[in-house]
Design a protein around this motif. Structure first.
Motif, PDB file in Angstrom:
ATOM      1  N   GLY A  96      13.650  -4.399 -39.919  1.00 20.62           N
ATOM      2  CA  GLY A  96      14.699  -5.396 -40.030  1.00 20.62           C
ATOM      3  C   GLY A  96      15.164  -5.920 -38.682  1.00 20.62           C
ATOM      4  O   GLY A  96      15.351  -7.128 -38.511  1.00 20.62           O
ATOM      5  N   ALA A  97      15.361  -5.016 -37.736  1.00 16.18           N
ATOM      6  CA  ALA A  97      15.838  -5.448 -36.423  1.00 16.18           C
ATOM      7  C   ALA A  97      14.836  -6.394 -35.760  1.00 16.18           C
ATOM      8  O   ALA A  97      15.218  -7.406 -35.169  1.00 16.18           O
ATOM      9  CB  ALA A  97      16.082  -4.233 -35.525  1.00 16.18           C
ATOM     10  N   GLU A  98      13.570  -6.077 -35.900  1.00 15.58           N
ATOM     11  CA  GLU A  98      12.549  -6.977 -35.348  1.00 15.58           C
ATOM     12  C   GLU A  98      12.589  -8.338 -36.024  1.00 15.58           C
ATOM     13  O   GLU A  98      12.345  -9.372 -35.402  1.00 15.58           O
ATOM     14  CB  GLU A  98      11.162  -6.379 -35.551  1.00 15.58           C
ATOM     15  CG  GLU A  98      10.794  -5.292 -34.601  1.00 15.58           C
ATOM     16  CD  GLU A  98       9.394  -4.774 -34.916  1.00 15.58           C
ATOM     17  OE1 GLU A  98       8.608  -4.635 -33.990  1.00 15.58           O
ATOM     18  OE2 GLU A  98       9.102  -4.548 -36.103  1.00 15.58           O
TER      19      GLU A  98
ATOM     20  N   LEU B  74      20.109 -16.709 -42.591  1.00 14.19           N
ATOM     21  CA  LEU B  74      20.724 -15.773 -43.530  1.00 14.19           C
ATOM     22  C   LEU B  74      19.936 -14.468 -43.515  1.00 14.19           C
ATOM     23  O   LEU B  74      18.761 -14.426 -43.902  1.00 14.19           O
ATOM     24  CB  LEU B  74      20.770 -16.378 -44.939  1.00 14.19           C
ATOM     25  CG  LEU B  74      21.682 -17.614 -45.073  1.00 14.19           C
ATOM     26  CD1 LEU B  74      21.620 -18.190 -46.483  1.00 14.19           C
ATOM     27  CD2 LEU B  74      23.131 -17.283 -44.696  1.00 14.19           C
ATOM     28  N   ASP B  75      20.569 -13.430 -43.021  1.00 12.26           N
ATOM     29  CA  ASP B  75      19.938 -12.112 -42.924  1.00 12.26           C
ATOM     30  C   ASP B  75      19.919 -11.476 -44.316  1.00 12.26           C
ATOM     31  O   ASP B  75      20.958 -11.083 -44.837  1.00 12.26           O
ATOM     32  CB  ASP B  75      20.724 -11.246 -41.926  1.00 12.26           C
ATOM     33  CG  ASP B  75      20.088  -9.873 -41.712  1.00 12.26           C
ATOM     34  OD1 ASP B  75      19.262  -9.458 -42.551  1.00 12.26           O
ATOM     35  OD2 ASP B  75      20.426  -9.205 -40.710  1.00 12.26           O
ATOM     36  N   GLU B  76      18.727 -11.410 -44.888  1.00 16.75           N
ATOM     37  CA  GLU B  76      18.587 -10.828 -46.236  1.00 16.75           C
ATOM     38  C   GLU B  76      17.795  -9.521 -46.179  1.00 16.75           C
ATOM     39  O   GLU B  76      17.111  -9.145 -47.125  1.00 16.75           O
ATOM     40  CB  GLU B  76      17.910 -11.838 -47.179  1.00 16.75           C
ATOM     41  CG  GLU B  76      18.762 -13.065 -47.455  1.00 16.75           C
ATOM     42  CD  GLU B  76      19.319 -13.151 -48.885  1.00 16.75           C
ATOM     43  OE1 GLU B  76      18.943 -12.329 -49.745  1.00 16.75           O
ATOM     44  OE2 GLU B  76      20.126 -14.071 -49.140  1.00 16.75           O
TER      45      GLU B  76
ATOM     46  N   ALA C  27      13.280  -7.373 -44.707  1.00 17.47           N
ATOM     47  CA  ALA C  27      12.578  -6.106 -44.395  1.00 17.47           C
ATOM     48  C   ALA C  27      12.786  -5.176 -45.583  1.00 17.47           C
ATOM     49  O   ALA C  27      12.314  -5.486 -46.678  1.00 17.47           O
ATOM     50  CB  ALA C  27      13.080  -5.493 -43.098  1.00 17.47           C
ATOM     51  N   LYS C  28      13.532  -4.112 -45.366  1.00 15.83           N
ATOM     52  CA  LYS C  28      13.805  -3.085 -46.394  1.00 15.83           C
ATOM     53  C   LYS C  28      12.985  -3.201 -47.687  1.00 15.83           C
ATOM     54  O   LYS C  28      11.921  -2.605 -47.795  1.00 15.83           O
ATOM     55  CB  LYS C  28      15.302  -3.049 -46.673  1.00 15.83           C
ATOM     56  CG  LYS C  28      16.105  -2.569 -45.443  1.00 15.83           C
ATOM     57  CD  LYS C  28      17.538  -2.206 -45.790  1.00 15.83           C
ATOM     58  CE  LYS C  28      18.225  -1.473 -44.649  1.00 15.83           C
ATOM     59  NZ  LYS C  28      18.978  -2.304 -43.712  1.00 15.83           N
ATOM     60  N   GLY C  29      13.481  -3.958 -48.662  1.00 15.61           N
ATOM     61  CA  GLY C  29      12.887  -3.949 -50.001  1.00 15.61           C
ATOM     62  C   GLY C  29      11.461  -4.452 -50.111  1.00 15.61           C
ATOM     63  O   GLY C  29      10.739  -4.069 -51.034  1.00 15.61           O
TER      64      GLY C  29
ATOM     65  N   ILE D 170      24.338 -15.001 -40.423  1.00 12.43           N
ATOM     66  CA  ILE D 170      25.168 -14.055 -41.169  1.00 12.43           C
ATOM     67  C   ILE D 170      24.336 -13.338 -42.228  1.00 12.43           C
ATOM     68  O   ILE D 170      23.267 -13.817 -42.616  1.00 12.43           O
ATOM     69  CB  ILE D 170      26.370 -14.759 -41.864  1.00 12.43           C
ATOM     70  CG1 ILE D 170      25.870 -15.791 -42.887  1.00 12.43           C
ATOM     71  CG2 ILE D 170      27.280 -15.441 -40.854  1.00 12.43           C
ATOM     72  CD1 ILE D 170      26.972 -16.300 -43.806  1.00 12.43           C
ATOM     73  N   GLU D 171      24.837 -12.192 -42.678  1.00  9.39           N
ATOM     74  CA  GLU D 171      24.241 -11.540 -43.840  1.00  9.39           C
ATOM     75  C   GLU D 171      24.807 -12.232 -45.077  1.00  9.39           C
ATOM     76  O   GLU D 171      26.021 -12.435 -45.155  1.00  9.39           O
ATOM     77  CB  GLU D 171      24.656 -10.063 -43.902  1.00  9.39           C
ATOM     78  CG  GLU D 171      24.196  -9.217 -42.739  1.00  9.39           C
ATOM     79  CD  GLU D 171      24.991  -7.898 -42.691  1.00  9.39           C
ATOM     80  OE1 GLU D 171      24.737  -7.024 -43.530  1.00  9.39           O
ATOM     81  OE2 GLU D 171      25.869  -7.768 -41.824  1.00  9.39           O
ATOM     82  N   THR D 172      23.970 -12.562 -46.034  1.00 12.42           N
ATOM     83  CA  THR D 172      24.461 -13.207 -47.254  1.00 12.42           C
ATOM     84  C   THR D 172      25.419 -12.262 -47.977  1.00 12.42           C
ATOM     85  O   THR D 172      26.429 -12.683 -48.530  1.00 12.42           O
ATOM     86  CB  THR D 172      23.296 -13.586 -48.179  1.00 12.42           C
ATOM     87  OG1 THR D 172      22.231 -14.124 -47.375  1.00 12.42           O
ATOM     88  CG2 THR D 172      23.723 -14.606 -49.200  1.00 12.42           C
TER      89      THR D 172
HETATM   90  C1  LIG Z   1      19.058  -2.521 -42.245  1.00 12.18           C
HETATM   91  C2  LIG Z   1      19.404  -3.868 -41.769  1.00 12.18           C
HETATM   92  C3  LIG Z   1      18.852  -4.400 -40.585  1.00 12.18           C
HETATM   93  C4  LIG Z   1      17.996  -3.582 -39.655  1.00 12.18           C
HETATM   94  O1  LIG Z   1      16.836  -3.111 -40.240  1.00 12.18           O
HETATM   95  P1  LIG Z   1      15.993  -1.934 -39.518  1.00 12.18           P
HETATM   96  O2  LIG Z   1      14.750  -1.869 -40.325  1.00 12.18           O
HETATM   97  O3  LIG Z   1      16.818  -0.715 -39.570  1.00 12.18           O
HETATM   98  O4  LIG Z   1      15.746  -2.376 -38.133  1.00 12.18           O
HETATM   99  C5  LIG Z   1      19.157  -5.704 -40.252  1.00 12.18           C
HETATM  100  N1  LIG Z   1      19.950  -6.451 -41.027  1.00 12.18           N
HETATM  101  C6  LIG Z   1      20.522  -5.978 -42.151  1.00 12.18           C
HETATM  102  C7  LIG Z   1      21.391  -6.859 -42.974  1.00 12.18           C
HETATM  103  C8  LIG Z   1      20.273  -4.658 -42.557  1.00 12.18           C
HETATM  104  O5  LIG Z   1      20.863  -4.181 -43.646  1.00 12.18           O
END
Ligand SMILES: *Cc1c(COP(=O)(O)O)cnc(C)c1O
Length: 387
Positions: free
Chosen positions: A95-97, A212-214, A241-243, A179-181
């Motif tokens: 996610g950070a990347e 929008l950070d999803e 990222a994540k999901g 921003i994060e949604t």
């Molecule tokens: C978890 C998260 C990140 C960072 O993801 P990593 O994989 O830990 O680097 C960035 N943005 C949001 C909204 C997150 O929840």
């Protein structure tokens, strides 16, 4: 003593096996896992189709350089662009990347059209965009940046909901609003649809990109593929990222054609990003994020939130608010949530904290009503005990 650095406050519990919504502890107990690696295992643990996909690909090819074509990545990118606002994609590993790449894309776009001074990014104070040097400064969190100076320039911050401040921060050098949604770590705070629409209008008027950070709320978690789809707003850049990896580390930045064009050869890269093994898993995840699954998210969300509100009414001195969207649910307590989370764990329900005394509840997207009922029973029981 552990040879691992002490940068995590870990619970004294590890797991030997996972299956669907459940984890099997080294203590011999079976836990209902409503953390799912923090919204990462979108399809639960050891999903059959994912196990098959990774096994199959692992026997063929794991990794090749991005100096060569990677058909599995082409395929996943095509599927993502077909389903979303995006026209082009860069794959990453986290996610950070992905948020870093989003910042780079915004700046490079303005550079490419002859506006190199448009570099500033406006973010919400105490948001979360990851832990790299740029991402912590984007988050504007004192706690996360403490001891990691010098401050990275180029980020401006406003408090969640402070629209006046946001408007004041905008100037001719503003490149993007990021921003994060739905604020995840920040305490499951949903940005209302009308806010997103207003933001889009401001961005259009002032020649600003909307990021929008999803990373946490995307890929079906909200009940739609992307959380911003609830508002019908179209962003310019979306880190995910994540999901998307279902447990395998995958990140990506999704872009419109307009900004994606700026990312010409040499502007960005990643050794691992989008390798065949990761892409095989990503494809297998995405194929399962279908209409039926999203319907399940919406149905289960409605039921879960409704029942949690009943518990809230029964314990009005413990639970302050039930909030969230889809299966990104926050239970806000009146006081610190540490004890509550510990008690839930003792009763074999795993949850995780977020800011503002919030207990984050993140079931897999294919969770069943029966599993939610188990969780509800445990939450009720802990409310009764803690009273
Ligand atoms: C978890 C998260 C990140 C960072 O993801 P990593 O994989 O830990 O680097 C960035 N943005 C949001 C909204 C997150 O929840």
């Amino acid at each position: 003593m552990s040879s691992l650095a002490p940068n995590y406050k870990r619970k004294n519990l590890s797991f030997v096996k996972g299956k669907g919504s459940f984890l099997f502890g080294d203590d011999g107990k079976k836990y209902l896992d409503f953390v799912q690696g923090i919204a990462v295992n979108s399809l639960g643990h050891t999903n059959k189709k994912l196990v098959n996909a990774i096994s199959k690909q692992s026997k063929k090819l794991w990794h090749v350089s991005n100096a060569f074509k990677i058909p599995e990545g082409e395929k996943l990118a095509k599927k993502l662009t077909r389903r979303t606002f995006a026209d082009s994609i860069i794959f990453q590993n986290s996610g950070a990347e992905a948020t870093e790449a989003a910042i780079k894309v915004a700046r490079r776009y303005f550079y490419s059209i002859g506006k190199p001074n448009k570099t500033r990014i406006i973010c919400i104070k105490n948001s979360f965009h990851g832990r790299t040097i740029a991402a912590i400064h984007a988050s504007g969190s004192k706690k996360m940046t403490l001891g990691f100076g010098p401050k990275v320039p180029g980020f401006d911050h406003f408090e969640f909901g402070n629209h006046k401040k946001l408007k004041r921060l905008i100037n001719k050098n503003t490149a993007a609003i990021m921003i994060e949604t739905v604020m995840g770590e920040g305490g499951i705070k949903v940005v209302p649809a009308w806010c997103l629409r207003e933001l889009r209008k401001i961005c259009d008027k002032k020649d600003i990109l909307l990021i929008l950070d999803e990373v946490q709320c995307g890929i079906g978690r909200s009940g739609k593929f992307f959380a911003f789809e609830h508002s019908k707003v179209k962003p310019d850049i979306v880190p995910i990222a994540k999901g998307i990896g279902g447990g395998f580390p995958i990140g990506a930045v999704l872009m419109t054609k307009k900004v994606g064009k700026a990312m010409v050869p040499g502007t960005h890269g990643s050794t691992f990003g989008g390798n065949p093994l990761a892409m095989a898993v990503g494809n297998a995840v995405l194929d399962q994020i279908n209409k039926n699954l999203l319907m399940n998210v919406n149905k289960m969300s409605k039921y879960f939130i409704h029942e949690l509100n009943k518990i809230k009414i029964k314990y009005p001195k413990i639970i302050k608010e039930v909030r969230g969207v889809g299966l990104l649910i926050g239970l806000q307590l009146f006081k610190d949530q540490t004890e509550f989370i510990k008690k839930l764990m003792e009763n074999k329900l795993l949850t995780i904290r977020a800011a503002e005394n919030v207990i984050r509840i993140l079931p897999p997207l294919n969770v069943t009503k029966r599993e939610i009922d188990i969780a509800l029973k445990i939450i009720s029981k802990v409310c009764n005990k803690i009273k």
